[in-house]
Design a protein around this motif. Structure first.
Motif, PDB file in Angstrom:
ATOM      1  N   LEU A 157     -45.061  -6.754  18.329  1.00  0.00           N
ATOM      2  CA  LEU A 157     -45.206  -5.890  17.154  1.00  0.00           C
ATOM      3  C   LEU A 157     -46.566  -6.122  16.527  1.00  0.00           C
ATOM      4  CD1 LEU A 157     -41.687  -6.264  15.477  1.00  0.00           C
ATOM      5  CD2 LEU A 157     -42.458  -4.554  17.141  1.00  0.00           C
ATOM      6  N   ASP A 158     -47.351  -5.072  16.450  1.00  0.00           N
ATOM      7  CA  ASP A 158     -48.689  -5.143  15.858  1.00  0.00           C
ATOM      8  C   ASP A 158     -48.586  -4.799  14.377  1.00  0.00           C
ATOM      9  OD1 ASP A 158     -51.351  -5.281  15.375  1.00  0.00           O
ATOM     10  OD2 ASP A 158     -51.915  -3.547  16.585  1.00  0.00           O
ATOM     11  N   GLU A 166     -44.768   0.761   8.113  1.00  0.00           N
ATOM     12  CA  GLU A 166     -44.805   1.273   9.475  1.00  0.00           C
ATOM     13  C   GLU A 166     -45.444   0.231  10.387  1.00  0.00           C
ATOM     14  OE1 GLU A 166     -46.707   5.057   9.663  1.00  0.00           O
ATOM     15  OE2 GLU A 166     -45.186   6.075   8.444  1.00  0.00           O
ATOM     16  N   GLN A 168     -46.464  -0.506  14.714  1.00  0.00           N
ATOM     17  CA  GLN A 168     -46.551  -0.065  16.097  1.00  0.00           C
ATOM     18  C   GLN A 168     -46.236  -1.253  17.004  1.00  0.00           C
ATOM     19  OE1 GLN A 168     -47.236   3.207  17.000  1.00  0.00           O
ATOM     20  NE2 GLN A 168     -47.160   3.616  14.794  1.00  0.00           N
ATOM     21  N   ASN A 170     -45.081  -2.574  21.394  1.00  0.00           N
ATOM     22  CA  ASN A 170     -44.937  -2.309  22.822  1.00  0.00           C
ATOM     23  C   ASN A 170     -43.858  -3.206  23.388  1.00  0.00           C
ATOM     24  OD1 ASN A 170     -47.414  -0.474  23.527  1.00  0.00           O
ATOM     25  ND2 ASN A 170     -48.271  -2.135  22.288  1.00  0.00           N
ATOM     26  N   SER A 180     -43.768   2.250  24.349  1.00  0.00           N
ATOM     27  CA  SER A 180     -44.269   1.987  23.003  1.00  0.00           C
ATOM     28  C   SER A 180     -43.138   2.100  21.991  1.00  0.00           C
ATOM     29  CB  SER A 180     -45.381   2.971  22.642  1.00  0.00           C
ATOM     30  OG  SER A 180     -44.889   4.303  22.645  1.00  0.00           O
ATOM     31  N   GLU A 182     -42.367   2.798  17.669  1.00  0.00           N
ATOM     32  CA  GLU A 182     -42.810   3.176  16.331  1.00  0.00           C
ATOM     33  C   GLU A 182     -41.709   2.778  15.352  1.00  0.00           C
ATOM     34  OE1 GLU A 182     -43.649   7.329  16.386  1.00  0.00           O
ATOM     35  OE2 GLU A 182     -45.348   7.133  17.762  1.00  0.00           O
ATOM     36  N   ARG A 184     -40.339   2.329  11.322  1.00  0.00           N
ATOM     37  CA  ARG A 184     -40.477   2.766   9.933  1.00  0.00           C
ATOM     38  C   ARG A 184     -39.454   2.008   9.094  1.00  0.00           C
ATOM     39  NH1 ARG A 184     -37.498   6.071   7.034  1.00  0.00           N
ATOM     40  NH2 ARG A 184     -36.410   6.834   8.898  1.00  0.00           N
TER      41      ARG A 184
END
Length: 205
Positions: A157-158, A166, A168, A170, A180, A182, A184
């Motif tokens: 998790l970046d 939020e 982003q 992988n 990937s 996403e 929220r």
């Protein structure tokens, strides 16, 4: 359990000084006698909530990610997804429990659940906050196990901010799937046992 042991060790040490017959007949000696117990308590307070305080959090660079996250998974075209599997986008929820020294992530989809087994924080060169990487084990629901067996994977998790809404990420798995993510933030709630329960919570705020 670690927190309980830390406090217990400090208290036992301090009590041992008292019961051993050593007379703590001054304020300074009393403070020294109870110093281990106080340090243990402070460590627990730090682990649970202290590191989250705005001023201290900036010093640690440790982002706060606990709570319920709505997730969209996007497998790559090259992923080896069995016939009948969901090729995405896949809706999921991630439930994160976090203290300073521990993290547990549980991901819920309509077909399976995943639990983190080990994790580590790292900070890429030039980054302002830590990045979370964890290994996980996925357990499909019984009706899907003939097509989708239990498997393991890794997720990164970046996290861009100390307090993020939020994220982003992988992932890849040992059954040759990757993609990937996403995320929220929904809220800071936890304790969801299934995708349906988490989805009901988000649908009825």
């Amino acid at each position: 359990m670690v927190r309980i042991v830390a406090i217990a060790a400090g208290v036992v040490y301090s009590l041992a000084l008292v019961l051993s017959g050593i007379r703590l007949d001054s304020t300074t000696k009393m403070l020294l006698g109870w110093f281990p117990a106080a340090c243990s308590l402070l460590l627990v307070i730090w682990d649970v909530i202290g590191w989250r305080l705005p001023g201290l959090q900036k010093l640690t660079h440790r982002p706060r990610i606990d709570g319920l996250w709505a997730v969209t998974l996007k497998p790559t075209i090259e992923s080896h997804i069995p016939d009948g599997g969901n090729r995405g986008p896949i809706s999921a929820y991630l439930v994160v429990s976090q203290s300073y020294w521990s993290v547990h992530a549980r991901q819920l989809t309509e077909q399976s659940s995943s639990d983190s087994r080990s994790f580590y924080w790292s900070r890429p060169a030039g980054a302002d906050v830590d990045r979370l990487t964890f290994l996980y084990e996925n357990t499909p629901l019984p009706e899907h196990r003939s097509r989708s067996p239990r498997h393991q994977g890794l997720c990164s998790l970046d996290v861009a901010r100390l307090i993020s809404k939020e994220i982003q990420g992988n992932y890849f798995t040992d059954r040759y799937t990757q993609g990937s993510m996403e995320l929220r933030l929904v809220d800071r709630s936890k304790g969801y046992a299934s995708f349906a329960e988490a989805h009901q919570h988000t649908s009825n705020p």
